[in-house]
Motif scaffolding. Structure first.
Motif, PDB file in Angstrom:
ATOM      1  N   GLY A  35       0.800  -1.218   0.000  1.00 31.33           N
ATOM      2  CA  GLY A  35       0.000   0.000   0.000  1.00 31.33           C
ATOM      3  C   GLY A  35       0.834   1.270   0.000  1.00 31.33           C
ATOM      4  N   TRP A  36       2.044   1.199   0.491  1.00 36.29           N
ATOM      5  CA  TRP A  36       2.940   2.349   0.546  1.00 36.29           C
ATOM      6  C   TRP A  36       3.570   2.652  -0.819  1.00 36.29           C
ATOM      7  CZ3 TRP A  36       7.805   1.162  -1.068  1.00 36.29           C
ATOM      8  CH2 TRP A  36       8.146  -0.189  -1.081  1.00 36.29           C
ATOM      9  N   LEU A  37       3.482   1.725  -1.754  1.00 36.64           N
ATOM     10  CA  LEU A  37       4.151   1.848  -3.043  1.00 36.64           C
ATOM     11  C   LEU A  37       3.370   2.771  -3.973  1.00 36.64           C
ATOM     12  CD1 LEU A  37       6.612   0.538  -4.484  1.00 36.64           C
ATOM     13  CD2 LEU A  37       5.020  -1.133  -5.407  1.00 36.64           C
ATOM     14  N   PRO A  38       4.007   3.823  -4.498  1.00 38.98           N
ATOM     15  CA  PRO A  38       3.309   4.700  -5.444  1.00 38.98           C
ATOM     16  C   PRO A  38       3.221   4.028  -6.821  1.00 38.98           C
ATOM     17  CG  PRO A  38       5.561   5.439  -5.186  1.00 38.98           C
ATOM     18  CD  PRO A  38       5.365   4.299  -4.219  1.00 38.98           C
ATOM     19  N   GLY A  39       2.265   4.446  -7.619  1.00 33.22           N
ATOM     20  CA  GLY A  39       2.182   3.958  -8.982  1.00 33.22           C
ATOM     21  C   GLY A  39       0.871   3.287  -9.332  1.00 33.22           C
TER      22      GLY A  39
END
Length: 73
Positions: A35-39
């Motif tokens: 969930g912390w990963l952008p994109g």
């Protein structure tokens, strides 16, 4: 002993990746552990599929090495 550890880690990575990919495909808004990963969706599903592939390779190679060493039947 080290083959057992690598095989276990590979299986854990494979299972977490598969569970995350299935979750992400069913509910596009639920990113799970990443969930912390952008994109967005594309990056998230790519990372889960990459985890599946890496986990399968690590577990398979560790199992093969243990078998070659005579530790597996």
């Amino acid at each position: 002993m080290k083959y057992d550890i690598f095989e276990g880690l590979g299986v854990v990575l494979l299972v977490l990746g598969a569970q995350g990919a299935i979750r992400r495909l069913i509910d596009h808004d639920d990113a799970g552990l990443l969930g912390w990963l952008p994109g967005g969706f594309a990056v998230g599903i790519t990372m889960y599929v990459l985890a599946i592939a890496i986990g399968a390779v690590v577990a398979g190679r560790a199992h093969g090495a243990a078998k070659a060493a005579g530790r597996r039947g």
